[in-house]
Design an enzyme around this catalytic site. Structure first.
Site, PDB file in Angstrom:
ATOM      1  N   ALA A  65      10.622  -4.966  -2.311  1.00  0.00           N
ATOM      2  CA  ALA A  65      11.376  -6.179  -2.306  1.00  0.00           C
ATOM      3  C   ALA A  65      10.354  -7.387  -2.672  1.00  0.00           C
ATOM      4  O   ALA A  65       9.537  -7.359  -2.277  1.00  0.00           O
ATOM      5  CB  ALA A  65      11.956  -6.308  -0.900  1.00  0.00           C
ATOM      6  N   GLY A 110      10.989  -0.888  -1.345  1.00  0.00           N
ATOM      7  CA  GLY A 110      12.274  -0.636  -2.049  1.00  0.00           C
ATOM      8  C   GLY A 110      12.005   0.135  -3.316  1.00  0.00           C
ATOM      9  O   GLY A 110      12.795   0.812  -3.759  1.00  0.00           O
ATOM     10  N   GLU A 113      11.926   3.566  -2.184  1.00  0.00           N
ATOM     11  CA  GLU A 113      13.603   3.739  -2.117  1.00  0.00           C
ATOM     12  C   GLU A 113      14.059   4.175  -3.240  1.00  0.00           C
ATOM     13  O   GLU A 113      15.071   4.937  -3.321  1.00  0.00           O
ATOM     14  CB  GLU A 113      14.059   2.893  -1.247  1.00  0.00           C
ATOM     15  CG  GLU A 113      13.524   2.634   0.242  1.00  0.00           C
ATOM     16  CD  GLU A 113      13.724   1.532   1.058  1.00  0.00           C
ATOM     17  OE1 GLU A 113      13.585   0.336   0.716  1.00  0.00           O
ATOM     18  OE2 GLU A 113      14.468   1.662   2.072  1.00  0.00           O
ATOM     19  N   GLU A 133       7.369  -1.742   5.160  1.00  0.00           N
ATOM     20  CA  GLU A 133       7.892  -2.869   5.730  1.00  0.00           C
ATOM     21  C   GLU A 133       7.842  -3.075   7.278  1.00  0.00           C
ATOM     22  O   GLU A 133       7.667  -4.473   7.618  1.00  0.00           O
ATOM     23  CB  GLU A 133       9.390  -2.197   5.711  1.00  0.00           C
ATOM     24  CG  GLU A 133      10.207  -2.313   4.558  1.00  0.00           C
ATOM     25  CD  GLU A 133       9.867  -1.014   3.822  1.00  0.00           C
ATOM     26  OE1 GLU A 133       9.221  -0.222   4.006  1.00  0.00           O
ATOM     27  OE2 GLU A 133      10.556  -0.704   2.845  1.00  0.00           O
TER      28      GLU A 133
HETATM   29  N1  COA Z   1       6.858  -9.206  -3.639  1.00  0.00           N
HETATM   30  C1  COA Z   1       6.309 -10.468  -4.418  1.00  0.00           C
HETATM   31  N2  COA Z   1       5.233 -10.464  -5.093  1.00  0.00           N
HETATM   32  C2  COA Z   1       4.390  -9.315  -4.953  1.00  0.00           C
HETATM   33  C3  COA Z   1       4.838  -8.156  -4.414  1.00  0.00           C
HETATM   34  C4  COA Z   1       6.194  -8.121  -3.598  1.00  0.00           C
HETATM   35  N3  COA Z   1       6.565  -7.075  -3.004  1.00  0.00           N
HETATM   36  N4  COA Z   1       3.814  -7.201  -4.373  1.00  0.00           N
HETATM   37  C5  COA Z   1       2.979  -7.855  -5.098  1.00  0.00           C
HETATM   38  N5  COA Z   1       3.249  -9.157  -5.481  1.00  0.00           N
HETATM   39  C6  COA Z   1       2.573  -9.978  -6.316  1.00  0.00           C
HETATM   40  C7  COA Z   1       1.397 -10.584  -5.364  1.00  0.00           C
HETATM   41  O1  COA Z   1       1.947 -11.752  -4.610  1.00  0.00           O
HETATM   42  C8  COA Z   1       0.506 -11.138  -6.487  1.00  0.00           C
HETATM   43  O2  COA Z   1       0.966 -12.330  -7.101  1.00  0.00           O
HETATM   44  P1  COA Z   1       0.170 -13.667  -7.380  1.00  0.00           P
HETATM   45  O3  COA Z   1      -0.924 -13.096  -8.486  1.00  0.00           O
HETATM   46  O4  COA Z   1       1.131 -14.694  -7.838  1.00  0.00           O
HETATM   47  O5  COA Z   1      -0.586 -13.979  -6.074  1.00  0.00           O
HETATM   48  C9  COA Z   1       0.772 -10.122  -7.481  1.00  0.00           C
HETATM   49  O6  COA Z   1       1.906  -9.539  -7.431  1.00  0.00           O
HETATM   50  C10 COA Z   1      -0.438  -9.309  -7.706  1.00  0.00           C
HETATM   51  O7  COA Z   1      -0.476  -8.627  -6.436  1.00  0.00           O
HETATM   52  P2  COA Z   1      -1.878  -8.449  -5.558  1.00  0.00           P
HETATM   53  O8  COA Z   1      -1.620  -8.345  -4.015  1.00  0.00           O
HETATM   54  O9  COA Z   1      -2.696  -9.664  -5.984  1.00  0.00           O
HETATM   55  O10 COA Z   1      -2.639  -6.950  -6.119  1.00  0.00           O
HETATM   56  P3  COA Z   1      -3.229  -5.896  -5.293  1.00  0.00           P
HETATM   57  O11 COA Z   1      -3.859  -5.227  -6.644  1.00  0.00           O
HETATM   58  O12 COA Z   1      -4.356  -6.721  -4.464  1.00  0.00           O
HETATM   59  O13 COA Z   1      -2.556  -5.276  -4.157  1.00  0.00           O
HETATM   60  C11 COA Z   1      -0.503  -4.252  -3.609  1.00  0.00           C
HETATM   61  C12 COA Z   1      -1.376  -4.802  -4.850  1.00  0.00           C
HETATM   62  C13 COA Z   1       0.897  -3.640  -4.154  1.00  0.00           C
HETATM   63  C14 COA Z   1      -1.166  -3.202  -2.770  1.00  0.00           C
HETATM   64  C15 COA Z   1       0.152  -5.591  -2.731  1.00  0.00           C
HETATM   65  O14 COA Z   1       0.471  -6.549  -3.759  1.00  0.00           O
HETATM   66  C16 COA Z   1       0.994  -5.467  -1.766  1.00  0.00           C
HETATM   67  O15 COA Z   1       0.593  -5.053  -0.669  1.00  0.00           O
HETATM   68  N6  COA Z   1       2.333  -5.879  -2.158  1.00  0.00           N
HETATM   69  C17 COA Z   1       3.184  -5.986  -1.052  1.00  0.00           C
HETATM   70  C18 COA Z   1       3.906  -4.616  -0.810  1.00  0.00           C
HETATM   71  C19 COA Z   1       4.863  -4.425   0.151  1.00  0.00           C
HETATM   72  O16 COA Z   1       4.639  -5.027   1.442  1.00  0.00           O
HETATM   73  N7  COA Z   1       6.159  -4.218  -0.316  1.00  0.00           N
HETATM   74  C20 COA Z   1       7.449  -4.062   0.492  1.00  0.00           C
HETATM   75  C21 COA Z   1       8.117  -5.304   0.750  1.00  0.00           C
HETATM   76  S1  COA Z   1       9.563  -4.991   1.877  1.00  0.00           S
END
Ligand code: COA
Length: 258
Positions: A65, A110, A113, A133
């Site tokens: 999400a 998501g 999912e 989550e």
């Molecule tokens: N929602 C919104 N933005 C997200 C996102 C999400 N679920 N996942 C990644 N992004 C964005 C980051 O904020 C970042 O944006 P920015 O460049 O404007 O700061 C960009 O995507 C790149 O992500 P970043 O975290 O810098 O990359 P990374 O390679 O270091 O890590 C992930 C990648 C996927 C491991 C990490 O982004 C992450 O843990 N994301 C969240 C996952 C999550 O908790 N999802 C469940 C939500 S219920």
């Protein structure tokens, strides 16, 4: 015509790409609204034999999400949004044709999912799967608590959902979360090869077989309702506010169990 999706047809095969690569294809309201619209188009398409679903870019299928939108998600929104997304994902699960998820990177929250609602999952070697989550102080709400244990078993599903840890492609293959793992540059070729094979099978037999297999998983549906309400409840906690804020502020969260 779509802002967050790219849809193309190659003969009788549909190729749907979720397209917000700068946000790792995170599920925004706009994206899920467009997905619902696209599904209407697919449901009405008599010539469609199979649909492939993937993410754009080389890093993510869908990173969950949109966490920016989670800031505003209170109990009311939590219930409404998860109910809507459960319905959209159920339409994917129940689409008249099989859906192949070609997972090209992170499939988180998501995104996991969504992949679970597809009929078959294949992934690239760099793919990672997780239900993070709980680290944000909430629980999965788009069907993950129901579909994940059915696919990989209760113990493994609980470990993924309770720790929020990611698993890599090899582990996902080992536990049956994905059917195949291929190098990233071969992913779409592999998905297309599988799609073409299924598309050549008699359409009605494929439709009936898919329907019958899906119905093997029937239960009353009450688990989904409970999941959605508990997700809504988790949206009201201090821990959720803290978890989301910590992510956005790029710091470690301090949870208090409140
Ligand atoms: N929602 C919104 N933005 C997200 C996102 C999400 N679920 N996942 C990644 N992004 C964005 C980051 O904020 C970042 O944006 P920015 O460049 O404007 O700061 C960009 O995507 C790149 O992500 P970043 O975290 O810098 O990359 P990374 O390679 O270091 O890590 C992930 C990648 C996927 C491991 C990490 O982004 C992450 O843990 N994301 C969240 C996952 C999550 O908790 N999802 C469940 C939500 S219920």
């Amino acid at each position: 015509m779509y802002k967050t999706l790219i849809y193309a047809k190659e003969g009788d095969i549909g190729l749907l790409t979720l397209n917000r690569p700068e946000k790792m294809n995170a599920l925004s309201t706009e994206l899920t609204d467009e997905l619902a619209q696209l599904l209407g188009q697919a449901e009405d398409d008599e010539s469609l034999r199979i649909l492939i679903l993937t993410g754009s870019g080389e890093k993510a299928f869908v990173a969950g999400a949109d966490i920016q939108e989670l800031v505003e998600r209170d109990a009311g929104k939590g219930r409404r949004i998860t109910k809507d997304r459960q319905e959209i994902f159920a339409r994917i699960e129940n689409l008249q044709v099989p859906v192949i998820a070609a997972v090209n990177g992170y499939a988180l929250g998501g995104g996991l999912e969504l992949a679970l609602a597809c009929s078959i999952r294949i992934c690239s070697e760099n793919a990672q799967f997780g239900a993070p989550e709980v680290k944000l102080g909430i629980i999965p709400g788009d069907g993950g608590t129901q579909r994940l244990p059915r696919l990989i078993g209760m113990g493994r599903a609980l470990e993924m959902i309770l720790t929020g840890d990611f698993i890599d492609a090899r582990e996902a293959f080992r536990i049956g979360l994905v059917n195949r793992v291929v190098p990233q540059e071969k992913l779409m070729e592999e998905a297309m090869g599988l799609a073409k094979k299924i598309a050549k099978r008699p359409p009605l037999a494929v439709r009936f077989a898919k329907e019958a297999v899906i119905r093997s998983q029937d239960n009353s549906g009450s688990g989904y309702v409970l999941e959605s309400y508990l997700h809504a409840l988790s949206c009201t906690t201090e821990d959720k506010r803290e978890g989301v804020a910590a992510f956005l502020e790029k710091r470690k969260a301090e949870f208090k169990g409140k």
